[in-house]
Design a protein around this motif. Structure first.
Motif, PDB file in Angstrom:
ATOM      1  N   GLY A  33       0.784  -1.222   0.000  1.00 38.99           N
ATOM      2  CA  GLY A  33       0.000   0.000   0.000  1.00 38.99           C
ATOM      3  C   GLY A  33       0.813   1.267   0.000  1.00 38.99           C
ATOM      4  O   GLY A  33       0.250   2.374   0.014  1.00 38.99           O
ATOM      5  N   ALA A  34       2.134   1.177  -0.033  1.00 37.62           N
ATOM      6  CA  ALA A  34       2.976   2.378   0.045  1.00 37.62           C
ATOM      7  C   ALA A  34       2.980   3.187  -1.240  1.00 37.62           C
ATOM      8  O   ALA A  34       3.443   4.323  -1.252  1.00 37.62           O
ATOM      9  CB  ALA A  34       4.405   1.991   0.411  1.00 37.62           C
ATOM     10  N   GLY A  35       2.493   2.605  -2.337  1.00 38.34           N
ATOM     11  CA  GLY A  35       2.440   3.338  -3.595  1.00 38.34           C
ATOM     12  C   GLY A  35       3.428   2.871  -4.635  1.00 38.34           C
ATOM     13  O   GLY A  35       3.680   3.581  -5.618  1.00 38.34           O
ATOM     14  N   PRO A  77      13.799   3.386  -1.353  1.00 35.83           N
ATOM     15  CA  PRO A  77      12.801   3.053  -0.334  1.00 35.83           C
ATOM     16  C   PRO A  77      11.543   3.892  -0.524  1.00 35.83           C
ATOM     17  O   PRO A  77      11.616   5.110  -0.703  1.00 35.83           O
ATOM     18  CB  PRO A  77      13.514   3.380   0.984  1.00 35.83           C
ATOM     19  N   ILE A  78      10.400   3.241  -0.480  1.00 35.45           N
ATOM     20  CA  ILE A  78       9.116   3.925  -0.610  1.00 35.45           C
ATOM     21  C   ILE A  78       8.474   3.938   0.770  1.00 35.45           C
ATOM     22  O   ILE A  78       7.971   2.908   1.245  1.00 35.45           O
ATOM     23  CB  ILE A  78       8.196   3.226  -1.635  1.00 35.45           C
ATOM     24  N   GLU A  79       8.535   5.081   1.400  1.00 32.45           N
ATOM     25  CA  GLU A  79       8.077   5.200   2.784  1.00 32.45           C
ATOM     26  C   GLU A  79       6.745   5.939   2.830  1.00 32.45           C
ATOM     27  O   GLU A  79       6.202   6.360   1.808  1.00 32.45           O
ATOM     28  CB  GLU A  79       9.142   5.909   3.619  1.00 32.45           C
ATOM     29  N   GLY A  80       6.216   6.107   4.042  1.00 32.36           N
ATOM     30  CA  GLY A  80       4.943   6.790   4.196  1.00 32.36           C
ATOM     31  C   GLY A  80       5.010   8.241   3.760  1.00 32.36           C
ATOM     32  O   GLY A  80       6.069   8.876   3.784  1.00 32.36           O
ATOM     33  N   LEU A  81       3.846   8.785   3.369  1.00 34.08           N
ATOM     34  CA  LEU A  81       3.787  10.186   2.971  1.00 34.08           C
ATOM     35  C   LEU A  81       4.030  11.091   4.174  1.00 34.08           C
ATOM     36  O   LEU A  81       3.662  10.741   5.306  1.00 34.08           O
ATOM     37  CB  LEU A  81       2.416  10.503   2.377  1.00 34.08           C
ATOM     38  N   PRO A  82       4.619  12.255   3.960  1.00 36.35           N
ATOM     39  CA  PRO A  82       4.702  13.236   5.049  1.00 36.35           C
ATOM     40  C   PRO A  82       3.293  13.599   5.532  1.00 36.35           C
ATOM     41  O   PRO A  82       2.318  13.491   4.782  1.00 36.35           O
ATOM     42  CB  PRO A  82       5.395  14.436   4.389  1.00 36.35           C
ATOM     43  N   ASP A  83       3.199  14.066   6.770  1.00 35.22           N
ATOM     44  CA  ASP A  83       1.886  14.315   7.364  1.00 35.22           C
ATOM     45  C   ASP A  83       1.038  15.267   6.536  1.00 35.22           C
ATOM     46  O   ASP A  83      -0.164  15.046   6.343  1.00 35.22           O
ATOM     47  CB  ASP A  83       2.050  14.861   8.787  1.00 35.22           C
TER      48      ASP A  83
END
Length: 917
Positions: free
Chosen positions: A35-37, A183-189
């Protein structure tokens, strides 16, 4: 348009596209949680690759054991380019893809073929290969594509993988390893807030949005999906309790809930689509018809955004497929697989049909088990040992009859062992042991366990287990027992001196009590000779070992037997000091390995050939082969045997390199329990320190290498005696070497070759006095001069020149020292050449420095290319040898032409000559 919140990542992908358009090649791994995109970024990449040929494949969990299934989907659109490949690679690729070839290829040959195929296709336009959900690609396809990606350089090809990390942040699979990662990490807030508001329109309490963003950890799919199934309480003013489930589990749960709300007919159709990894609409409609489901059943799933059907059946996200499949009951899944098996054409795709039938079986079924066994054999012929093991393992589970199940379990264990899965092999052997065992079956199981032990750790455990297996088999299969006794002896050589003793001697005695057939095989002759050497000594064994050498030397000798035994028979030639036979057999060994495509064996065949070049004083050639050992090992993802590089560094006299390699060899050997490593390292340091004139250190290293052997072993342990004698004699303590000379004479005199007698004479001269010493020096120069072993001849001239100088016979000393110095320089033996130069200077001679015109101009791979050009190989042949594409060879050749100022291969061969790189 960029992907929202992914500007930096999109920039990296834009750079990749630009580089490939410019003629370079690139490989990249996108790693991130589900789900990280990753898929969205792949879609962006494909959209940016205008003018590229794009091929794409998505790994499917249920298809992981179908050999080369992913490669089949990826390569079929490009098969027009296969005609440009060398025949052996063309056959390998066609065999892997089930297109008619019956060749059983090594997986690396398939990978070389795919690399060549990509290169050919990219001649017309840049190529982009996209692999989504790489963690679920079948193992054979992943190994090939990872190999290809690692070898790209100048082909205008990009290979991009998207693969997941596990919940703890660790990679979900070991491949693709050794490639650049993004690395595909979470979106910034703030980006997460924007995305969340796009699916939650209206005035929501900021605390509600903050909590959802915090729980989603910036995961784009979670931000899109979780609000769809959240209750009003959970969204009410931030007072709902947070979920304790991981984000991935919560996303799956939302899909399960959405699927549960669909009509039963739609759920059954979705299950059929989830169970079929091919994504073929025609097959789905055929299965739907069998299940009594109309085409219209797909409409609610399409409307819900879970599925699309056009030229392919595609799920919105892999987690939808997983949720649909695992939410069904066991019986629902089995009935669906049975329907897929009936709908799959057995003539077109028998293996997938067998796989579905196996998943559809609810109890043991001999018909299905037999079909799986046939699929396993097809997989093995196509080079898929892992798939063969998977098919056979399932066949074992479905076999109703106990005795038959045991035999299938043993066959499955063999396949798993060949595939490099020791844990699976051990489990299958336990199944084979579960029923009544006769002695023959017990012996075969013991043999498999022993081979597992040898593969894991080349210490003392393997010889013990091999000996036990051989003793059991001797009563039922004499030929297999004799082969196993030879394996015991071979294993003790790797285990080193601490393994000599009970197993070593007992295997030899047992072999002598287990007679060879009336017409002995070359292997039988080798075993008899080795056993006699262990029990009666070297002199008694020499006639029999010479018979074995002649048998393996015969042109009619079976390549398959050569592949298994030529390493040991080459070592035997070393032990008999037979340079001519060693050179011939090492070349044959390398030829057999290349012809058979046994890439995993290639580093050892190259190592033996490297030893020949070292002995012949062709150190540049040897260095190039040592580099090829590293190239091959890197290509197949295994630890490179360091012995070839260590030999070259020792003979060249390069201290830092030799000591580092020696240390690494010791550490690697310690991990594997391989006692031979410290022996080779000790000998290498001894030769190094002798070349540098540091005799005390040389004596200590040589003593370490040979002190634990009860009798002189063939090759390096014996050579350590030679180094010890020189070190102690030149160090002023010749009396310490008398025992070493006696042990050396035990193996040199019975062998009787010019090489053996020359080395013995040189050692005797070092320990002799007056006229006797001079006589031995002259004999050594005469005998070694009759051989091609130029390094040892040069050392004889050096030692005699040093002796003459100390006798104040300066003119005679200069002649021999000059000869030695010139030989050392031509061969690249830097340590000994400096020692000879110091001695010459001491005689008053002015030593002229020699310039190496090409040294340090070429890279390691360019040096390898030059060597192969000199051998007359074509670009395609060079590419196969170096595991690169022909276009990369062209690129290297053009760079070499510029560096060396030549314009043709003929000029290149004339410019570099025999001794260069």
């Amino acid at each position: 348009m960029s992907v929202p919140g992914r500007g930096w990542e999109c920039g990296q992908l834009d750079d990749l596209v630009g580089a490939v358009r410019g003629g370079a090649s690139r490989a990249l791994v996108l790693r991130g949680e589900p789900g990280a995109g990753k898929t969205t970024l792949l879609d962006y990449l494909v959209g940016r690759a205008r003018g590229f040929r794009v091929v794409r494949v998505t790994g499917v969990q249920s298809e992981m054991e179908l050999v080369f299934a992913g490669l089949h989907q990826l390569c079929r659109p490009m098969m027009h380019g296969i005609a440009g490949l060398p025949a052996v690679q063309r056959d390998a690729v066609k065999g892997a893809l089930g297109l008619g070839s019956e060749r059983a290829p090594d997986g690396t040959l398939v990978a070389l073929g795919v690399l060549g195929l990509f290169s050919e296709v990219a001649r017309d336009q840049p190529l982009l290969c996209v692999v989504d959900d790489a963690q679920w690609l079948d193992r054979a396809s992943m190994q090939v594509l990872a190999f290809t990606a690692r070898r790209l350089l100048a082909e205008s090809v990009a290979v991009v993988f998207a693969t997941r990390v596990t919940g703890d942040g660790l990679p979900g699979t070991s491949e693709p390893a050794g490639l650049p990662e993004l690395p595909i990490e979470g979106l910034p807030d703030h980006e997460a807030q924007v995305l969340l508001r796009s699916v939650l329109p209206g005035p929501w309490d900021t605390r509600v949005l903050d909590r959802i963003v915090a729980e989603a950890r910036g995961n784009p799919l979670a931000l899109l999906e979780l609000p769809k199934t959240s209750t009003p309480l959970e969204l009410a003013g931030g007072y709902g309790l947070p979920s304790v489930r991981p984000v991935t589990d919560r996303i799956k749960a939302t899909y399960v809930e959405r699927v549960a709300g669909l009509p039963p007919r739609t759920r059954r159709l979705l299950l059929a689509a989830a169970a079929d990894p091919t994504g073929a609409p025609a097959l789905l409609w055929l299965v739907a018809e069998q299940l009594g489901i109309g085409i219209d059943a797909s409409a609610p799933a399409v409307a819900a955004g879970l599925l699309t059907i056009d030229d392919r059946v595609r799920f919105f996200h892999p987690m939808v497929r997983s949720a649909v499949y695992w939410a069904a009951s066991d019986e629902e899944r089995r009935s669906t697989h049975r329907a897929l098996a009936r709908a799959t054409d057995a003539a077109v795709d028998p293996d997938r049909r067998a796989w579905h039938a196996a998943h559809g079986a609810s109890s043991p079924n001999e018909v299905v088990a037999a079909e799986l066994e046939r699929s396993a054999e097809r997989a093995r012929r196509r080079g898929g040992c892992a798939a063969a093991a998977a098919f056979m393992t399932r066949a074992v589970e479905l076999t109703p009859q106990s005795a038959h199940r045991q035999m299938r379990a043993l066959a499955a264990a063999r396949a798993a062992h060949e595939a490099g899965h020791p844990e699976t092999t051990s489990k299958l052997l336990s199944i084979a042991e579960a029923g009544p065992l006769d002695e023959r079956l017990r012996g075969e199981i013991d043999l498999m366990r022993a081979r597992i032990a040898f593969a894991r750790n080349r210490g003392r455990e393997a010889p013990v287990l091999l000996l036990q297996a051989a003793d059991r088999l001797a009563r039922y299969d004499v030929a297999l027992a004799r082969d196993t006794y030879l394996e015991v002896i071979d294993a003790t050589i790797f285990a080193g001196p601490h393994a000599y003793g009970r197993e070593h001697c007992e295997a030899a005695r047992a072999a002598r009590c287990t007679p060879a057939p009336p017409t002995p095989r070359p292997t039988d002759l080798l075993l008899d000779g080795m056993a006699l050497r262990i029990t009666e000594g070297h002199a008694a064994a020499v006639p029999g070992l010479r018979l074995a050498l002649r048998a393996f030397h015969e042109p009619s000798h079976c390549p398959e037997e050569g592949l298994r035994r030529l390493w040991l028979i080459c070592l035997t030639a070393v032990g008999l000091w037979d340079q001519e036979t060693l050179s011939h057999l090492a070349a044959r060994y390398l030829h057999f390995v290349r012809e058979a495509g046994r890439i995993a064996t290639l580093p050892w065949a190259l190592t033996m050939r490297c030893v020949v070049h070292v002995l012949d004083g062709e150190l540049a050639e040897a260095a190039s082969l040592a580099a090829e050992v590293q190239t091959v090992s890197d290509a197949i993802g295994t630890a490179a045997p360091l012995y070839a590089a260590l030999f070259v560094a020792a003979w060249r006299g390069r201290e830092a390199e030799c000591v580092d390699l020696s240390k690494r060899a010791d550490e690697g050997a310690a991990r594997r329990g391989e006692g031979l490593g410290p022996v080779v390292g000790g000998w290498a340091r001894a030769m190094l320190y002798n070349s540098l004139g540091r005799y005390e250190e040389a004596a200590e290293a040589a003593s370490t290498a040979g002190r634990e052997y009860h009798q002189p072993e063939m090759g390096v342990p014996t050579w350590s005696l030679v180094e010890y004698i020189e070190a102690t004699a030149r160090g002023g303590a010749p009396g310490r070497a008398l025992d070493a000379l006696e042990r050396l004479t035990e193996v040199t005199r019975p062998s009787g070759s010019d090489w053996a007698l020359g080395i013995e004479a040189r050692c005797r001269a070092l320990l002799g006095e007056g006229a006797e010493a001079e006589s031995q020096y002259l004999k050594a120069i005469d005998w070694l001069g009759r051989t091609g072993i130029r390094g040892e001849l040069a050392r004889a001239h050096l030692l005699y020149g040093e002796w003459l100088r100390r006798k104040r016979r300066r003119q005679a000393a200069r002649e021999h020292l000059t000869t030695a110095h010139e030989l050392f320089v031509r061969m690249g033996m830097e340590g000994f050449s400096q020692r000879a130069a110091r001695e010459l200077a001491a005689t008053g001679e002015n030593v002229r420095k020699h310039a190496d015109q090409t040294r340090n101009e070429l890279t390691a791979q360019e040096t390898q290319v030059v060597r192969l050009v000199r051998e007359g190989l074509t670009n395609a042949e060079i590419a196969s040898r170096l595991f690169i594409s022909p276009r990369t060879v062209e690129w290297h050749v053009s760079k070499v032409f510029v560096k060396l100022g030549v314009t043709s291969r003929k000029q290149l061969r004339a410019r570099t000559g025999r001794g260069t790189g």
